[in-house]
Scaffold this motif. Structure first.
Motif, PDB file in Angstrom:
ATOM      1  N   LEU A  43       0.853  -1.188   0.000  1.00  0.00           N
ATOM      2  CA  LEU A  43       0.000   0.000   0.000  1.00  0.00           C
ATOM      3  C   LEU A  43       0.888   1.237   0.000  1.00  0.00           C
ATOM      4  N   VAL A  44       0.567   2.167  -0.887  1.00  0.00           N
ATOM      5  CA  VAL A  44       1.288   3.437  -0.972  1.00  0.00           C
ATOM      6  C   VAL A  44       0.256   4.560  -0.989  1.00  0.00           C
ATOM      7  N   ALA A  45       0.483   5.592  -0.172  1.00  0.00           N
ATOM      8  CA  ALA A  45      -0.395   6.765  -0.162  1.00  0.00           C
ATOM      9  C   ALA A  45       0.468   8.012  -0.257  1.00  0.00           C
ATOM     10  N   ASN A  46       0.064   8.930  -1.130  1.00  0.00           N
ATOM     11  CA  ASN A  46       0.776  10.199  -1.305  1.00  0.00           C
ATOM     12  C   ASN A  46      -0.094  11.352  -0.827  1.00  0.00           C
ATOM     13  N   ALA A  47       0.546  12.363  -0.262  1.00  0.00           N
ATOM     14  CA  ALA A  47      -0.184  13.537   0.216  1.00  0.00           C
ATOM     15  C   ALA A  47       0.613  14.799  -0.103  1.00  0.00           C
ATOM     16  N   VAL A  48      -0.111  15.869  -0.475  1.00  0.00           N
ATOM     17  CA  VAL A  48       0.547  17.159  -0.714  1.00  0.00           C
ATOM     18  C   VAL A  48      -0.020  18.251   0.197  1.00  0.00           C
ATOM     19  N   THR A  49      -1.157  17.999   0.837  1.00  0.00           N
ATOM     20  CA  THR A  49      -1.738  18.995   1.743  1.00  0.00           C
ATOM     21  C   THR A  49      -1.385  18.660   3.190  1.00  0.00           C
ATOM     22  N   LEU A  50      -1.416  19.664   4.050  1.00  0.00           N
ATOM     23  CA  LEU A  50      -1.123  19.449   5.464  1.00  0.00           C
ATOM     24  C   LEU A  50      -2.145  18.504   6.098  1.00  0.00           C
ATOM     25  N   GLU A  51      -3.391  18.625   5.677  1.00  0.00           N
ATOM     26  CA  GLU A  51      -4.431  17.782   6.255  1.00  0.00           C
ATOM     27  C   GLU A  51      -4.197  16.304   5.913  1.00  0.00           C
ATOM     28  N   SER A  52      -3.870  16.024   4.637  1.00  0.00           N
ATOM     29  CA  SER A  52      -3.610  14.641   4.245  1.00  0.00           C
ATOM     30  C   SER A  52      -2.323  14.127   4.875  1.00  0.00           C
ATOM     31  N   GLU A  53      -1.325  15.002   4.983  1.00  0.00           N
ATOM     32  CA  GLU A  53      -0.072  14.592   5.621  1.00  0.00           C
ATOM     33  C   GLU A  53      -0.309  14.205   7.073  1.00  0.00           C
ATOM     34  N   ALA A  54      -1.194  14.931   7.755  1.00  0.00           N
ATOM     35  CA  ALA A  54      -1.490  14.597   9.156  1.00  0.00           C
ATOM     36  C   ALA A  54      -2.090  13.195   9.269  1.00  0.00           C
ATOM     37  N   ILE A  55      -2.933  12.845   8.323  1.00  0.00           N
ATOM     38  CA  ILE A  55      -3.512  11.492   8.323  1.00  0.00           C
ATOM     39  C   ILE A  55      -2.407  10.452   8.137  1.00  0.00           C
TER      40      ILE A  55
END
Length: 400
Positions: free
Chosen positions: A345-357
C-alpha cells in the motif's frame, strides 16, 4: 485406472500428417472432436462426432463436461498451452483428467523462418484482445512475434509504430506456416501496404528514428505523454510510487483517485498481465485515463465511477493499493482489510491535512514515511534557476 478422458491436441497446417504416431492414434480413436472449422478441415478423415466451438465461447467447459466418459479430443492451433485454449481448459477442469499433445507453435515456426532466437524475442498475442496492448513493447532494436486477430492487424500495428517514430521497423507477415500454401509478406511499418490472409502471424524488428518516442516499461514516463488537468502524479514521484507498489505478473492494483490514470498505466506496463482498477468519481478524468491507457499500451485498465470508500465494496481483492486521492482513515481501513497478504500500500499527500492522516497512520501501522522534493531547472529571465514542485509526503508499507 487412468481417469484421463480429455486430450487437447495441437495441430498445424499439415494436419494429421504432422502429428506423432501416438497423437494421431488418439485423434483417430476419438468419439468426440471439438474445434473450429479450420481444425475440422485439417482432420477430415476421422469419423468421430464433430462439435464446433460453442457460442458464447465461455460455454466450452460445460460442453466438454457433458461429454465426460467418452474419448474426447479438443483440437487447437499449434501449442495448446501457449496463448491457446489449453490453459483456459486447464483452469476449469482438473489437469489430472487431461493429456496435452503439443505441436510446433506459431512462435517457433516464425522464429525459425526469421532466424531469430526465441530467448531474445517478446512473444505477444493480440488475438481476440485489444491490439493496443502491444504498444508497451515498442522499444529500439526489440524483436516481436505477435499472434494477430485478422487481416487488418498488421496495418494497425504498422500505424502504431509509425506514429511513435518507428516507421523504419521491419515487418514480416507469415501465413499458413507449415502448409502447402505458406505465404510471406515483407515491408516496413511506414510503407506497409500488403493485403494479407486473415490467419497470420506478425514478426517485427523495431527500428527507432532519432526522434522516436522512448517508452520504457520501467516506471517514470515523461509527463507530456499523458493527457492531464494538472492533478497527475508527476514523473519522479510516480516512478518512486510504482517502485514501492512492486508490479508483478498478473497482480491487481487498486488506484484510488486515479485521475489521469498515470500510476495505474505505469503499473500495467511494468509487469506482464498486471491488472488495475482505477476508481475515479469525475467523468472527465476517467475519459482522460481511458485515452492515456489506449495510447500507452494499457487498454485493459478498468475504470470505476464512484466515491471512496463506498466504491471499494465488492471489488476483487488487490495485490497493491495506491491512494492518490480520497485519503481518509475510513478509506485506509477498508483498503487495508481487502489487501491480500504481502500486498503493498502506498499513499501520497501534498496537503497538510492529508499529511497529518499519513503521520497518524504511520504511528499506528509502521511502514516507511518519506518526503519527496523535486526541483526542475527553468528559465529565470535570461538565466536559469531551480523551480521546486510541491513536496509530496509518501507513506508505504507491506501487509504481513
Amino acid at each position: 485406472m487412468s481417469n484421463k478422458w480429455l486430450h487437447i491436441v495441437g495441430i498445424g497446417e499439415d494436419g494429421m500428417d504432422g502429428l506423432t504416431p501416438v497423437t494421431r492414434t488418439v485423434v483417430e480413436a476419438a468419439e468426440v472432436i471439438i474445434g473450429g472449422d479450420r481444425h475440422h478441415q485439417l482432420s477430415d478423415n476421422i469419423t468421430a462426432i464433430r462439435v464446433a466451438w460453442p457460442s458464447p465461447f465461455d460455454a466450452l467447459i460445460e460442453t466438454l463436461q457433458s461429454y465426460k466418459g467418452k474419448r474426447v479430443v479438443v483440437l487447437a492451433t499449434g501449442d495448446p498451452l501457449w496463448f491457446s485454449i489449453g490453459a483456459r481448459i486447464g483452469r476449469s477442469i482438473d489437469p489430472s483428467e487431461i493429456v496435452y499433445h503439443p505441436q510446433l507453435s506459431a512462435f517457433q515456426l516464425t522464429a525459425a523462418r526469421m532466424g531469430w532466437s526465441l530467448a531474445d524475442v517478446e512473444t505477444l498475442t493480440v488475438h481476440g484482445r485489444p491490439v493496443q496492448q502491444m504498444v508497451a513493447f515498442i522499444q529500439p532494436d526489440q524483436r516481436l512475434i505477435i499472434l494477430t486477430t485478422g487481416a487488418e492487424t498488421p496495418a494497425q500495428i504498422a500505424k502504431f509504430l509509425t506514429e511513435r517514430g518507428f516507421g523504419k521497423s521491419q515487418m514480416t507477415v507469415l501465413a499458413s506456416m507449415g502448409g502447402e500454401k505458406e505465404q510471406r509478406f515483407d515491408g516496413t511499418a511506414a510503407d506497409w501496404f500488403h493485403e494479407v490472409p486473415a490467419f497470420n502471424t506478425l514478426a517485427v524488428h523495431c527500428v527507432a528514428a532519432p526522434d522516436a518516442a522512448l517508452l520504457p516499461r520501467v516506471p517514470g514516463l515523461d509527463d507530456s505523454l499523458f493527457q492531464s488537468d494538472g492533478t497527475m502524479t508527476k514523473q519522479e514521484v510516480r516512478a518512486a510510487t510504482v517502485a514501492k507498489l512492486m508490479p508483478m505478473r498478473g497482480a491487481l492494483l487498486w488506484d484510488i483517485g486515479t485521475g489521469s490514470g498515470s500510476v495505474a498505466i505505469e503499473w500495467m506496463r511494468a509487469a506482464r498481465y498486471a491488472r488495475a482498477l482505477g476508481i475515479e468519481p469525475r467523468a472527465d478524468r476517467r475519459a482522460m485515463a481511458a485515452e492515456n491507457a489506449l495510447a500507452l499500451g494499457a487498454p485493459k485498465l478498468e475504470l470505476i465511477d464512484g466515491e471512496v470508500p463506498a466504491a471499494l465494496n465488492g471489488l476483487d481483492a488487490p495485490d497493491a493499493i495506491f491512494i492518490g486521492g480520497g485519503l481518509s482513515h475510513e478509506t485506509f481501513d477498508i483498503a487495508w482489510d481487502n489487501l491480500r497478504p504481502l500486498g503493498r500500500l502506498v499513499a501520497n499527500a501534498v496537503t497538510l491535512e492529508s499529511e497529518a492522516i499519513l503521520i497518524d497512520l504511520h504511528k499506528k501501522h509502521g511502514g516507511d514515511l518519506v518526503k519527496i522534493s523535486v526541483q526542475r531547472a527553468e528559465p529565470v529571465g535570461r538565466l536559469t534557476g531551480w523551480r521546486p514542485s510541491m513536496t509530496v509526503t509518501q507513506w508505504s508499507l507491506v501487509k504481513r
